[in-house]
Write an enzyme that holds these catalytic residues in place. Structure first.
Site, PDB file in Angstrom:
ATOM      1  CB  SER A 114     -11.480  14.547 -11.139  1.00 49.39           C
ATOM      2  OG  SER A 114     -10.779  14.138 -10.594  1.00 49.39           O
TER       3      SER A 114
ATOM      4  CE1 TYR B 176      -9.361  15.485 -16.202  1.00 49.68           C
ATOM      5  CE2 TYR B 176      -8.673  16.361 -14.542  1.00 49.68           C
ATOM      6  CZ  TYR B 176      -9.112  15.177 -14.786  1.00 49.68           C
ATOM      7  OH  TYR B 176      -8.934  14.404 -14.481  1.00 49.68           O
TER       8      TYR B 176
HETATM    9  P1  NAD Z   1      -4.494   7.033 -18.255  1.00 48.84           P
HETATM   10  O1  NAD Z   1      -3.489   7.592 -18.862  1.00 48.84           O
HETATM   11  O2  NAD Z   1      -3.886   5.595 -17.267  1.00 48.84           O
HETATM   12  O3  NAD Z   1      -5.767   6.725 -18.727  1.00 48.84           O
HETATM   13  C1  NAD Z   1      -6.658   7.730 -19.424  1.00 48.84           C
HETATM   14  C2  NAD Z   1      -6.780   7.078 -20.916  1.00 48.84           C
HETATM   15  O4  NAD Z   1      -7.350   7.739 -22.042  1.00 48.84           O
HETATM   16  C3  NAD Z   1      -5.610   6.958 -22.015  1.00 48.84           C
HETATM   17  O5  NAD Z   1      -4.792   5.431 -21.286  1.00 48.84           O
HETATM   18  C4  NAD Z   1      -6.144   6.880 -22.985  1.00 48.84           C
HETATM   19  O6  NAD Z   1      -6.545   5.071 -23.599  1.00 48.84           O
HETATM   20  C5  NAD Z   1      -7.308   7.520 -23.271  1.00 48.84           C
HETATM   21  N1  NAD Z   1      -7.558   8.244 -23.585  1.00 48.84           N
HETATM   22  C6  NAD Z   1      -7.288   9.832 -24.055  1.00 48.84           C
HETATM   23  N2  NAD Z   1      -7.846  10.465 -25.478  1.00 48.84           N
HETATM   24  C7  NAD Z   1      -8.198   9.533 -25.934  1.00 48.84           C
HETATM   25  C8  NAD Z   1      -8.514  10.276 -27.272  1.00 48.84           C
HETATM   26  N3  NAD Z   1      -8.158  10.842 -27.617  1.00 48.84           N
HETATM   27  N4  NAD Z   1      -9.033   8.780 -27.358  1.00 48.84           N
HETATM   28  C9  NAD Z   1      -9.307   8.237 -26.794  1.00 48.84           C
HETATM   29  N5  NAD Z   1      -9.057   7.253 -25.280  1.00 48.84           N
HETATM   30  C10 NAD Z   1      -7.848   8.450 -25.695  1.00 48.84           C
HETATM   31  O7  NAD Z   1      -4.611   7.867 -16.893  1.00 48.84           O
HETATM   32  P2  NAD Z   1      -6.173   7.591 -15.703  1.00 48.84           P
HETATM   33  O8  NAD Z   1      -5.709   8.339 -14.467  1.00 48.84           O
HETATM   34  O9  NAD Z   1      -6.152   6.163 -15.179  1.00 48.84           O
HETATM   35  O10 NAD Z   1      -7.304   8.233 -16.256  1.00 48.84           O
HETATM   36  C11 NAD Z   1      -8.299   8.000 -16.419  1.00 48.84           C
HETATM   37  C12 NAD Z   1      -9.246   8.388 -15.733  1.00 48.84           C
HETATM   38  O11 NAD Z   1      -9.233   8.829 -14.491  1.00 48.84           O
HETATM   39  C13 NAD Z   1      -9.792  10.144 -16.509  1.00 48.84           C
HETATM   40  O12 NAD Z   1     -10.914  10.602 -17.071  1.00 48.84           O
HETATM   41  C14 NAD Z   1      -9.424  11.119 -15.529  1.00 48.84           C
HETATM   42  O13 NAD Z   1      -9.802  12.388 -16.237  1.00 48.84           O
HETATM   43  C15 NAD Z   1      -9.443  10.720 -14.247  1.00 48.84           C
HETATM   44  N6  NAD Z   1      -8.935  10.330 -13.186  1.00 48.84           N
HETATM   45  C16 NAD Z   1      -7.894  10.594 -13.163  1.00 48.84           C
HETATM   46  C17 NAD Z   1      -6.948  10.947 -11.730  1.00 48.84           C
HETATM   47  C18 NAD Z   1      -5.620  10.749 -11.933  1.00 48.84           C
HETATM   48  O14 NAD Z   1      -5.091  11.578 -10.914  1.00 48.84           O
HETATM   49  N7  NAD Z   1      -4.746  10.358 -12.309  1.00 48.84           N
HETATM   50  C19 NAD Z   1      -7.369  11.698 -11.045  1.00 48.84           C
HETATM   51  C20 NAD Z   1      -8.956  11.792 -11.091  1.00 48.84           C
HETATM   52  C21 NAD Z   1      -9.441  11.793 -12.668  1.00 48.84           C
END
Ligand code: NAD
Ligand code: MG
Length: 335
Positions: free
Chosen positions: A227, A240
């Site tokens: 991120s 985080y």
């Molecule tokens: P999202 O909620 O769609 O995806 C995150 C997924 O993590 C969930 O769908 C879930 O299946 C999984 N998860 C969480 N805890 C878990 C556990 N204990 N066991 C199994 N699965 C688990 O959200 P996203 O934003 O697509 O997140 C994906 C990645 O992107 C993450 O690593 C997040 O940190 C990163 N990210 C997101 C953003 C944003 O703005 N959305 C920005 C930077 C980084």
């Protein structure tokens, strides 16, 4: 004269961009057949500012971990737009958090590029996962649904074993699942909270990668979702942000370790992306309503806009990319 025509149309096109999307949309810039200029030139151009929804967004919240299908507007994971061209033909991928967000966008894209795909998610996310499994199967690819909690080391080992058995091997591991919960102060972060964030974001990729490594041959790829928080942390994402810095160092260190084995390790660093994580405790309501509004593109990204990065990092033609972090943040933040 052809050259002169090209010069003029180029000048007009540039003028059109300066004048904004309204001009581009309604004015045929060259020719007289009524077709928009871009069609005439045989390519598509899209204005990134207006391609997807902008804030303000409706107030909304869901219990963690949230469902993409319950968001308003629904995120775009490339369901109707991603077009493959055989870039990952015959590859075998495991994507954690593959039910929604970036993981789902990667799963759809990988299947359309010819890969068999296993996804992991939490049991509460079955409804989102079912949609992804159906989309992978629609491409004629193998689709494996392996729900379970990544905070458990034994489950992580089992996940790799089941993915390898079901796919008949493994050559792409996408450590994408993540936990993000906003807390105004360090004093509001309980030890259980801190532990859950560390287990999900730091321990799980460590456990999964250790278990996967014996199965990965030269040419394989490990991809982390890190991120912009790794380098520009928000005050309310204290725990985080530290995990995302760890994800970035994971990539840079492991790439050096595995280079000699021909295994590439890279990361994707998203900025604000419209996903379930943000509406299930990841952001304050104030931030959510104006989500992405403070980036130069003045909107959040959609998961679909990052799919091609996950494809690129796994594909053979990125063979010299390892230890890299590719950003996608609408102009805000650094990878
Ligand atoms: P999202 O909620 O769609 O995806 C995150 C997924 O993590 C969930 O769908 C879930 O299946 C999984 N998860 C969480 N805890 C878990 C556990 N204990 N066991 C199994 N699965 C688990 O959200 P996203 O934003 O697509 O997140 C994906 C990645 O992107 C993450 O690593 C997040 O940190 C990163 N990210 C997101 C953003 C944003 O703005 N959305 C920005 C930077 C980084
Ligand atoms: Mg989800």
């Amino acid at each position: 004269m052809k050259n002169e025509e090209n010069k003029i149309s180029r000048r007009k096109v540039i003028g059109g961009i300066g004048a904004g999307i309204a001009t581009l949309a309604v004015t045929p810039l060259i020719g007289n057949a009524g077709a928009p200029a871009n069609q005439k030139l045989g390519y598509d151009m899209e204005d990134p500012r207006v391609k997807f929804p902008k804030p303000p967004f409706k107030e909304q919240s869901q219990p963690w971990p949230g469902l993409a299908s319950q968001m308003n507007p629904r995120p775009d994971h490339g369901e109707t737009s991603y077009r493959g061209s055989g870039r990952l033909k015959g590859r075998k991928a495991l994507i954690t958090g593959g039910d929604s967000g970036m993981g789902r966008a990667a799963a759809i894209a990988y299947a359309r590029e010819g890969a068999d795909v296993a996804i992991n998610y939490l049991p509460a996310e079955e409804a989102d996962a079912k949609e992804v499994i159906a989309l992978i199967k629609k491409e004629g690819r193998k689709a494996l649904a392996i729900p379970g909690d990544l905070r458990d080391e034994n489950f992580c080992k089992k996940l790799i074993t089941e993915a390898v058995a079901g796919l008949g091997g493994l050559d792409i591991l996408v450590n994408n699942a993540g936990r993000q919960q906003t807390r105004p102060s360090i004093l509001d972060i309980s030890s259980d909270d801190f532990d859950a964030t560390m287990k999900t974001n730091v321990y799980a990729p460590f456990w999964l990668t250790k278990a996967a490594l014996p199965h990965l041959k030269a040419g394989s790829s490990i991809i982390a979702t890190t991120s912009v928080q790794a380098t520009d942390p928000s005050p309310d994402l204290f725990d985080y942000a530290q995990t995302k810095a760890a994800n970035t160092s994971f990539v840079r260190s492991l790439a050096k370790q595995l280079g000699s084995k021909g295994i590439r390790v890279n990361g994707v660093a998203p900025g604000p992306i419209w996903t379930a994580l943000q509406v299930s405790g990841g952001a304050t309501m104030e931030k959510l309503v104006n989500f992405g509004g403070d980036t130069p593109l003045e909107r959040p990204g959609q998961p679909a806009e990052l799919a091609s990065i996950y494809v690129q990092l796994a594909a053979n033609d990125a063979s010299y990319a390892t230890g890299q972090i590719y950003g996608s943040a609408g102009g805000g933040g650094q990878p």
